[in-house]
Design an enzyme around this catalytic site. Structure first.
Site, PDB file in Angstrom:
ATOM      1  N   CYS A 110       0.818  -1.202   0.000  1.00  0.00           N
ATOM      2  CA  CYS A 110       0.000   0.000   0.000  1.00  0.00           C
ATOM      3  C   CYS A 110       0.853   1.253   0.000  1.00  0.00           C
ATOM      4  O   CYS A 110       2.063   1.225   0.192  1.00  0.00           O
ATOM      5  CB  CYS A 110      -0.895   0.032   1.249  1.00  0.00           C
ATOM      6  SG  CYS A 110      -1.800  -1.486   1.531  1.00  0.00           S
ATOM      7  N   GLY A 139      -0.521   1.097  -5.317  1.00  0.00           N
ATOM      8  CA  GLY A 139      -1.796   0.420  -5.175  1.00  0.00           C
ATOM      9  C   GLY A 139      -2.824   0.967  -6.132  1.00  0.00           C
ATOM     10  O   GLY A 139      -3.082   2.170  -6.142  1.00  0.00           O
ATOM     11  N   ASN A 213       0.465   0.012   6.055  1.00  0.00           N
ATOM     12  CA  ASN A 213       1.194  -0.641   4.969  1.00  0.00           C
ATOM     13  C   ASN A 213       2.079  -1.711   5.583  1.00  0.00           C
ATOM     14  O   ASN A 213       2.919  -1.411   6.427  1.00  0.00           O
ATOM     15  CB  ASN A 213       2.044   0.382   4.208  1.00  0.00           C
ATOM     16  CG  ASN A 213       2.897  -0.264   3.125  1.00  0.00           C
ATOM     17  OD1 ASN A 213       2.587  -1.347   2.629  1.00  0.00           O
ATOM     18  ND2 ASN A 213       3.978   0.393   2.757  1.00  0.00           N
ATOM     19  N   GLY A 214       1.897  -2.977   5.176  1.00  0.00           N
ATOM     20  CA  GLY A 214       2.725  -4.054   5.702  1.00  0.00           C
ATOM     21  C   GLY A 214       1.918  -5.313   5.923  1.00  0.00           C
ATOM     22  O   GLY A 214       0.880  -5.527   5.305  1.00  0.00           O
ATOM     23  N   TYR A 371      11.888  -2.278  -7.252  1.00  0.00           N
ATOM     24  CA  TYR A 371      10.653  -2.257  -8.041  1.00  0.00           C
ATOM     25  C   TYR A 371       9.603  -1.259  -7.584  1.00  0.00           C
ATOM     26  O   TYR A 371       9.097  -0.485  -8.385  1.00  0.00           O
ATOM     27  CB  TYR A 371      10.035  -3.667  -8.047  1.00  0.00           C
ATOM     28  CG  TYR A 371       8.736  -3.761  -8.809  1.00  0.00           C
ATOM     29  CD1 TYR A 371       8.724  -3.853 -10.193  1.00  0.00           C
ATOM     30  CD2 TYR A 371       7.510  -3.753  -8.144  1.00  0.00           C
ATOM     31  CE1 TYR A 371       7.531  -3.932 -10.903  1.00  0.00           C
ATOM     32  CE2 TYR A 371       6.313  -3.839  -8.844  1.00  0.00           C
ATOM     33  CZ  TYR A 371       6.325  -3.929 -10.218  1.00  0.00           C
ATOM     34  OH  TYR A 371       5.159  -4.013 -10.912  1.00  0.00           O
ATOM     35  N   ASP A 481      15.314  -6.248 -17.210  1.00  0.00           N
ATOM     36  CA  ASP A 481      14.117  -6.113 -16.382  1.00  0.00           C
ATOM     37  C   ASP A 481      14.542  -5.912 -14.938  1.00  0.00           C
ATOM     38  O   ASP A 481      15.656  -6.281 -14.542  1.00  0.00           O
ATOM     39  CB  ASP A 481      13.233  -7.358 -16.504  1.00  0.00           C
ATOM     40  CG  ASP A 481      11.768  -7.057 -16.203  1.00  0.00           C
ATOM     41  OD1 ASP A 481      11.474  -5.949 -15.729  1.00  0.00           O
ATOM     42  OD2 ASP A 481      10.931  -7.936 -16.458  1.00  0.00           O
ATOM     43  N   ASP A 482      13.653  -5.313 -14.133  1.00  0.00           N
ATOM     44  CA  ASP A 482      14.009  -5.069 -12.731  1.00  0.00           C
ATOM     45  C   ASP A 482      14.079  -6.363 -11.938  1.00  0.00           C
ATOM     46  O   ASP A 482      14.901  -6.507 -11.042  1.00  0.00           O
ATOM     47  CB  ASP A 482      13.012  -4.104 -12.085  1.00  0.00           C
ATOM     48  CG  ASP A 482      11.570  -4.540 -12.298  1.00  0.00           C
ATOM     49  OD1 ASP A 482      11.134  -5.488 -11.619  1.00  0.00           O
ATOM     50  OD2 ASP A 482      10.887  -3.950 -13.146  1.00  0.00           O
TER      51      ASP A 482
END
Length: 657
Positions: A110, A139, A213-214, A371, A481-482
């Site tokens: 989030c 999100g 968030n978590g 990312y 790519d990451d």
């Protein structure tokens, strides 16, 4: 109350019953579609024949043969049988024994935001909405804002959808008050009910709103405490609501008519002793102020800044946010991170800060730099942009070494938009190779990594990207790519490159192979879905269709971030190593988590308001670390519904009309 059963490939409903006089649970599952109006409840929808005895009609018998084993396994039943009812029912006695229902709560990745304006006459909602749009990359499933207006009244708007769609001018105009909390969420385990959109609200004590968030990893213990000791109802399958109620219960234990900063610090300190996992939180106490705190390991990011008050005068406006980009865009200065284990309380009278937990290993999640975070953000003193540049430089050395070993050459370097662009450009410069934009991105398709189903991800890759033949035809291409998670996107991209004439396709990943589950709030489902799990690099290349795959080494990745802040001695690299910094993560926990998050669980749901709940599977880990049976939490029971519907709890200004 009926819910969606994750065991079936068809629309299914389940009901759970618990007899408090016994130590075993009983599960009932009804299978199949509801009958049409012309079909009596007691007749088989296939042939119209009434049920006779325990067998039912031929259609039900066929369904039973197909799903009996799957239902028994998914619901942890030691035996199943058909009950002669209007629809097909399966009754079984649960294998695992317990004394109370337990729920396994699921995480979300989030973005969170809190804003307090010095002038209470200025509404904060429009700025919170703008800030959430800057965190939209964190999100895209649901978003919400709760503000606090005169006399401590809360105003709420939250729903599924993008920030720009939920918070139009009409919605913003109804969010009154000079302070507020906002949240954006991406889906995990098929969650799409707006009841789980944050922020969450609890009215007692004092009126509290929280955005989180978590992910918590000891939810079994906490749920038991909520039920048996605190006597608090947890209405959703979100661990964010559980965290809010832990905080509220700690505040309630003060027994005071009015609380002060000291009481809040004490409550948060108690919370950090009770809770294990990753959490960055912004809360709001009605008529009091904004509160922020971060777990003792600092796994999820959170920072704060200030600016001169919009209304003039000597006061300051204050901001909390997951990333510094929100502060940059809104004119906030002196951005600093909330320290691990620290709590910050901001009122219009001042700022109070305190370390409320014992020292622990500071280990921010390194995948934020790889990312999730925007490149123009600074997290824990490290520029995400600079760290990705360094990742490209380090990856260039590894690419050169591996290419020399395989006697291969590369004609062009092409990034996968957007996250890998910075690293790919530095890699190309260091290897003195042409850098080209070979993939054109449709910016109106969401991030495929966070889409809630494997088939949806595969379908959207080609909608999202288009390969330009002139950059691929007849060339040995190095695609940067990451990271490579499930391999879905990589496989489709490689096939696209070959379809337009690429001679050889070599893939370079800025991250090491991801072989383990993330338990701290990033939706990486089961290990068997990770393309790197139990595979060598050659086997990974074969699985995604590449001629060669090259991964960044973990020491190089850590060094790429740490060089910009030597104080960061450790990172959470659990997705690469399987070592979890908080402890408390064993094989039983991982097995249960993987079962819940697997893609064959996602999407099997009834979507709606009250009376429905997503097919999240259920299951939990108790305080002894033993996996318990699947269990859904009843939604339609008595008690406050904490924002699950616009008619109860806070009024929700969002309207589908």
């Amino acid at each position: 109350m009926y819910y969606a059963c994750p065991a079936l490939q068809m629309r299914t409903q389940t009901r759970r019953i618990h007899d408090p006089q016994r130590t075993t649970g009983t599960a009932l599952a009804s299978v199949g579609r509801p009958p049409r109006r012309s079909e009596p409840w007691h007749r088989d929808p296939g042939d119209g024949r009434p049920f006779r005895g325990r067998s039912g009609g031929p259609v039900w018998q066929k369904i039973w043969r197909q799903v009996k084993g799957r239902i028994a396994a998914a619901l942890s039943l030691e035996r199943c049988r058909i009950v002669p009812r209007a629809r097909l029912y399966i009754v079984g006695r649960c294998v695992h024994r317990r004394r109370r229902p337990c729920l396994f709560l699921l995480p979300t990745m989030c973005g969170i935001l809190g804003l307090l304006l010095h002038d209470p006459a200025i509404d904060a909602a429009s700025e919170i909405g703008e800030g959430l749009s800057l965190l939209q990359h964190r999100g895209q499933d649901a978003c919400g804002i709760v503000t606090c207006g005169p006399k401590g009244r809360f105003y709420q708007c939250k729903a599924n959808g993008m920030v720009r769609d939920v918070f139009d001018a009409n919605a913003i105009s109804r969010l009154i008050g000079g302070m507020g909390v906002g949240h954006v969420r991406y889906p995990t385990a098929g969650s799409s009910n707006h009841a789980e959109a944050q922020p969450f609200y609890v009215n007692s004590p004092y009126g509290i709103v929280m955005a989180h968030n978590g992910n918590l990893i000891n939810t079994g213990n906490l749920l038991h405490y909520m039920d048996a000791v605190a006597h608090r109802h947890i209405n959703t399958t979100s661990d964010s609501e559980l965290l809010l109620n832990i905080f509220a219960d700690n505040l309630q234990q003060t027994g005071k008519f009015r609380i002060n900063e000291e009481d809040i610090f004490t409550a948060i300190g108690g919370l950090m002793q009770q809770v294990k996992g990753a959490y960055a939180c912004v809360a709001m106490l009605a008529g009091f102020g904004i509160i922020a705190f971060r777990d003792p390991n600092g796994i999820r990011p959170l920072g704060m800044g200030w600016r001169k008050a919009l209304g003039g005068g000597a006061g300051k406006d204050w901001l909390f946010a997951s990333e510094s980009v929100v502060a940059d865009a809104s004119g906030f200065v002196e951005w600093e991170d909330v320290r691990p284990g620290e709590a910050v309380i901001i009122t219009r009278n001042g700022v109070s800060r305190r370390q409320v937990s014992q020292p622990a290993t500071f280990a921010p999640d390194i995948f934020e730099y790889v990312y999730f975070a925007r490149p123009d953000s600074v997290l824990d003193g490290v520029s995400v942009y600079r760290s990705r540049m360094a990742m490209g430089d380090a990856l260039a050395d590894e690419v050169k070494r591996v290419l020399d070993e395989h006697n291969l050459s590369v004609d062009v370097v092409i990034p996968v938009p957007d996250t890998s662009r910075v690293a790919a450009l530095n890699l190309a410069q260091k290897l003195q190779l042409p850098y080209r934009e070979g993939f054109i991105k449709n910016r109106y398709v969401g991030r495929t990594f966070i889409m809630p189903g494997q088939q949806m991800r595969k379908k959207n890759v080609r909608r999202k990207l288009n390969a330009m033949a002139l950059e691929f035809s007849g060339k040995n291409v190095l695609i940067v790519d990451d990271s490579i998670v499930r391999g879905t996107t990589s496989k489709e991209i490689i096939q696209m490159a070959k379809d337009v004439g690429a001679k050889k396709v070599i893939v370079a990943s800025c991250a090491p192979p991801i072989r383990h589950v993330n338990v701290y709030g990033i939706d990486m489902p089961s290990r068997v879905e990770l393309v790197a799990h139990n595979r060598s690099n050659d086997e990974i290349a074969q699985a995604i269709g590449a001629d060669l795959v090259i991964f960044q080494t973990l020491p190089d990745l850590v060094a790429s971030v740490r060089q910009f802040n030597p104080a960061l001695e450790t990172f959470d690299c659990s997705v690469f190593t399987g070592e979890y910094v908080t402890g408390g993560v064993d094989e039983a926990y991982l097995g249960t988590l993987e079962q819940l998050r697997a893609d064959n669980v996602k999407g099997r749901k009834e979507v709606g308001g009250l009376g429905t709940l997503e097919g999240k599977g259920g299951g939990a880990v108790d305080h002894m670390g033993q996996a318990q049976e699947s269990m859904e939490l009843p939604v339609g029971c008595s008690g406050p519904m904490n924002g699950a519907d616009s008619t109860v709890g806070l009024h929700n200004t969002y309207s589908l009309s």
